[in-house]
Design a protein around this motif. Sequence first.
Motif, PDB file in Angstrom:
ATOM      1  N   THR A 264       0.677  -1.171  -0.173  1.00  0.00           N
ATOM      2  CA  THR A 264      -0.055   0.026  -0.039  1.00  0.00           C
ATOM      3  C   THR A 264       0.828   1.245   0.073  1.00  0.00           C
ATOM      4  OG1 THR A 264      -1.504  -1.286   1.397  1.00  0.00           O
ATOM      5  CG2 THR A 264      -1.879   1.027   1.285  1.00  0.00           C
ATOM      6  N   ALA A 265       2.009   1.221   0.898  1.00  0.00           N
ATOM      7  CA  ALA A 265       2.865   2.435   0.834  1.00  0.00           C
ATOM      8  C   ALA A 265       4.105   2.301  -0.196  1.00  0.00           C
ATOM      9  CB  ALA A 265       3.259   2.289   2.441  1.00  0.00           C
ATOM     10  N   ASN A 266       4.820   1.167  -0.178  1.00  0.00           N
ATOM     11  CA  ASN A 266       5.940   0.923  -0.909  1.00  0.00           C
ATOM     12  C   ASN A 266       5.931  -0.389  -1.708  1.00  0.00           C
ATOM     13  OD1 ASN A 266       7.356   3.184   0.287  1.00  0.00           O
ATOM     14  ND2 ASN A 266       7.347   2.065   2.023  1.00  0.00           N
TER      15      ASN A 266
ATOM     16  N   GLY B 267       1.860  -0.492   5.691  1.00  0.00           N
ATOM     17  CA  GLY B 267       1.334   1.063   5.631  1.00  0.00           C
ATOM     18  C   GLY B 267      -0.060   1.101   5.809  1.00  0.00           C
ATOM     19  N   GLY B 268      -0.793   0.319   4.966  1.00  0.00           N
ATOM     20  CA  GLY B 268      -2.308   0.040   5.170  1.00  0.00           C
ATOM     21  C   GLY B 268      -2.898  -1.136   6.252  1.00  0.00           C
ATOM     22  N   THR B 269      -2.307  -2.080   6.299  1.00  0.00           N
ATOM     23  CA  THR B 269      -2.933  -3.061   7.065  1.00  0.00           C
ATOM     24  C   THR B 269      -1.931  -3.767   8.069  1.00  0.00           C
ATOM     25  OG1 THR B 269      -2.410  -4.676   5.434  1.00  0.00           O
ATOM     26  CG2 THR B 269      -4.645  -4.029   5.539  1.00  0.00           C
TER      27      THR B 269
ATOM     28  N   GLY C 234       1.211   1.409   9.669  1.00  0.00           N
ATOM     29  CA  GLY C 234       1.805   2.741   9.803  1.00  0.00           C
ATOM     30  C   GLY C 234       1.341   3.925   9.409  1.00  0.00           C
ATOM     31  N   ASP C 235       0.501   3.766   8.128  1.00  0.00           N
ATOM     32  CA  ASP C 235      -0.126   5.171   7.709  1.00  0.00           C
ATOM     33  C   ASP C 235      -1.218   5.640   8.735  1.00  0.00           C
ATOM     34  OD1 ASP C 235       1.326   4.536   5.509  1.00  0.00           O
ATOM     35  OD2 ASP C 235      -0.118   3.954   3.842  1.00  0.00           O
TER      36      ASP C 235
ATOM     37  N   GLU D 180       4.880  12.131   8.886  1.00  0.00           N
ATOM     38  CA  GLU D 180       5.816  10.797   8.722  1.00  0.00           C
ATOM     39  C   GLU D 180       7.119  11.128   9.212  1.00  0.00           C
ATOM     40  OE1 GLU D 180       4.236   8.630   5.307  1.00  0.00           O
ATOM     41  OE2 GLU D 180       6.381   7.589   5.354  1.00  0.00           O
TER      42      GLU D 180
ATOM     43  N   LYS E 193       7.195  10.990  12.921  1.00  0.00           N
ATOM     44  CA  LYS E 193       7.165   9.540  13.483  1.00  0.00           C
ATOM     45  C   LYS E 193       8.388   8.964  13.354  1.00  0.00           C
ATOM     46  CE  LYS E 193       5.004   6.585  10.814  1.00  0.00           C
ATOM     47  NZ  LYS E 193       4.081   5.787  10.136  1.00  0.00           N
TER      48      LYS E 193
ATOM     49  N   ASP F  15      11.801   7.977  16.491  1.00  0.00           N
ATOM     50  CA  ASP F  15      12.782   6.833  16.799  1.00  0.00           C
ATOM     51  C   ASP F  15      14.025   7.289  17.450  1.00  0.00           C
ATOM     52  OD1 ASP F  15      11.024   5.378  15.495  1.00  0.00           O
ATOM     53  OD2 ASP F  15      12.149   4.833  13.796  1.00  0.00           O
TER      54      ASP F  15
ATOM     55  N   GLY G 124       7.281  -1.971   7.644  1.00  0.00           N
ATOM     56  CA  GLY G 124       7.906  -0.419   7.973  1.00  0.00           C
ATOM     57  C   GLY G 124       7.320  -0.062   9.311  1.00  0.00           C
ATOM     58  N   GLY G 125       6.055  -0.452   9.505  1.00  0.00           N
ATOM     59  CA  GLY G 125       5.470   0.086  10.905  1.00  0.00           C
ATOM     60  C   GLY G 125       6.250  -0.400  12.043  1.00  0.00           C
TER      61      GLY G 125
HETATM   62  N1  LIG Z   1      11.929   4.387  10.527  1.00  0.00           N
HETATM   63  C1  LIG Z   1      10.239   4.407  10.586  1.00  0.00           C
HETATM   64  N2  LIG Z   1       9.665   4.463  11.807  1.00  0.00           N
HETATM   65  C2  LIG Z   1       8.376   4.337  11.852  1.00  0.00           C
HETATM   66  N3  LIG Z   1       7.699   4.037  10.663  1.00  0.00           N
HETATM   67  C3  LIG Z   1       8.233   3.781   9.653  1.00  0.00           C
HETATM   68  C4  LIG Z   1       9.729   3.996   9.623  1.00  0.00           C
HETATM   69  N4  LIG Z   1      10.245   3.610   8.291  1.00  0.00           N
HETATM   70  C5  LIG Z   1       8.745   3.347   7.382  1.00  0.00           C
HETATM   71  N5  LIG Z   1       7.876   3.520   8.259  1.00  0.00           N
HETATM   72  C6  LIG Z   1       6.369   3.119   8.191  1.00  0.00           C
HETATM   73  O1  LIG Z   1       6.094   2.024   7.507  1.00  0.00           O
HETATM   74  C7  LIG Z   1       4.949   1.978   6.799  1.00  0.00           C
HETATM   75  C8  LIG Z   1       5.417   1.457   5.324  1.00  0.00           C
HETATM   76  O2  LIG Z   1       5.693   0.081   5.668  1.00  0.00           O
HETATM   77  P1  LIG Z   1       5.931  -0.972   4.316  1.00  0.00           P
HETATM   78  O3  LIG Z   1       6.458  -0.679   3.155  1.00  0.00           O
HETATM   79  O4  LIG Z   1       6.028  -2.203   4.896  1.00  0.00           O
HETATM   80  O5  LIG Z   1       4.156  -1.289   4.045  1.00  0.00           O
HETATM   81  P2  LIG Z   1       3.376  -1.939   2.748  1.00  0.00           P
HETATM   82  O6  LIG Z   1       4.046  -3.235   2.378  1.00  0.00           O
HETATM   83  O7  LIG Z   1       3.525  -0.676   1.698  1.00  0.00           O
HETATM   84  O8  LIG Z   1       2.029  -1.714   3.292  1.00  0.00           O
HETATM   85  P3  LIG Z   1       1.006  -3.098   3.373  1.00  0.00           P
HETATM   86  O9  LIG Z   1       1.675  -3.964   4.013  1.00  0.00           O
HETATM   87  O10 LIG Z   1      -0.166  -2.562   4.133  1.00  0.00           O
HETATM   88  O11 LIG Z   1       0.373  -3.157   2.056  1.00  0.00           O
HETATM   89  C9  LIG Z   1       4.769   3.489   6.346  1.00  0.00           C
HETATM   90  O12 LIG Z   1       3.395   3.786   7.280  1.00  0.00           O
HETATM   91  C10 LIG Z   1       5.819   4.278   6.980  1.00  0.00           C
HETATM   92  O13 LIG Z   1       5.382   5.409   7.413  1.00  0.00           O
END
Ligand SMILES: Nc1ncnc2c1ncn2[C@@H]1O[C@H](COP(=O)(O)OP(=O)(O)OP(=O)(O)O)[C@@H](O)[C@H]1O
Length: 328
Positions: free
Chosen positions: A10-12, A156-158, A179-180, A204, A207, A211, A280-281
């Motif tokens: 969702t995010a990356n 990011g979303g779940t 995370g989002d 963001e 957040k 850390d 990332g969350g």
């Molecule tokens: N250093 C950090 N501290 C806190 N949160 C972070 C950090 N780095 C990334 N994130 C958070 O991690 C999230 C994205 O994580 P990730 O890329 O694993 O998600 P995704 O795989 O895209 O999402 P999903 O699994 O929901 O489809 C974002 O909400 C971002 O703000």
Amino acid sequence: MGGFGIDLGTANTVVGQPRRGIVFDEPSVMLAHTDEPTVPVLVGHEARELTGRTPSGYIMVRPLQDGVVVDLESARAFIVALLRKVKRRALPGRGRRAVIGVPAGATTLECRALLETAHEAGLRKVALLPEPVAGALGAGVDPLESRAHLVVDVGGGTSEITGFCYGGILSSRTCRVAGDELTRALAQYLRAEHRLMVGDLTAENIKATADAVADPPLIIEGRDAATGRARLVTVETDEVKEALHTTIDEIIQTLTGCLEELPAQAASDIMSNGVLAVGGGALMSGFTELLEDTFGFPVKLADRPLTCVAEGATIALHKPEILAAYGG
Ligand SMILES: Nc1ncnc2c1ncn2[C@@H]1O[C@H](COP(=O)(O)OP(=O)(O)OP(=O)(O)O)[C@@H](O)[C@H]1O
């Protein structure tokens, strides 16, 4: 040997290739003209730069929501664009095989939509692998062993909590906060408690900065909610914790639900060996410690929580036994 291991998040979105490692790691976002929303003008980092400052005539498109495809056309356009970027950077005309991570809780329809989109984008022989299994594989866990593993994936979303062993899922629970939502909660807190408006990118950054700076207060720049003028406020790290606690509680409840569904022997494996945190969350300061305090088992953060799903999917390209066991 060619092929891609893909984590469409969702995010990356992260893409790996055997022997090359990670070849694409960018936000799952594209900028398009308003009247042609499925024709990307910018993709990934370049598009994200314009978050919060998108000029009129353009829209920001996020082709995935909660880890699944929400609009086939824009998802196809996104995959085509990312493959083009990957090709320019690394792919020496290899095959188009792919293993794509999919949420363990994705429905048959959602899986079919993803497969269809991937085929239309030009990928051939696409296999899906549950993201928690891919993440564990990328973090060095063998998902075929008889000992049970539990993965907490905060994306990011779940947030998805999944127990598995010996090629099968034991229990899986999902909640639609991750995370989002933590970012949104922080922005809402600043507005409610400090009358300060901040953009998504600023929230963001706060957040992530919380850390690195454990104790000193944070100086945050934003706009006054009443006057619209630029203003600085000082925020204690305890306030950041307070802002985030409702969202984190929901993730803890989801983990509790998943643990309750585990068969007794599997639960005892988890109690003694602990759980693996990915996504990332899970990088939120104090997150793994909070889980350890709440549940009393060890929590290990994956070495590369943001890329281990794509790394595991890449490994799975050459592990047909894992693909066969977990859904192919
Ligand atoms: N250093 C950090 N501290 C806190 N949160 C972070 C950090 N780095 C990334 N994130 C958070 O991690 C999230 C994205 O994580 P990730 O890329 O694993 O998600 P995704 O795989 O895209 O999402 P999903 O699994 O929901 O489809 C974002 O909400 C971002 O703000």
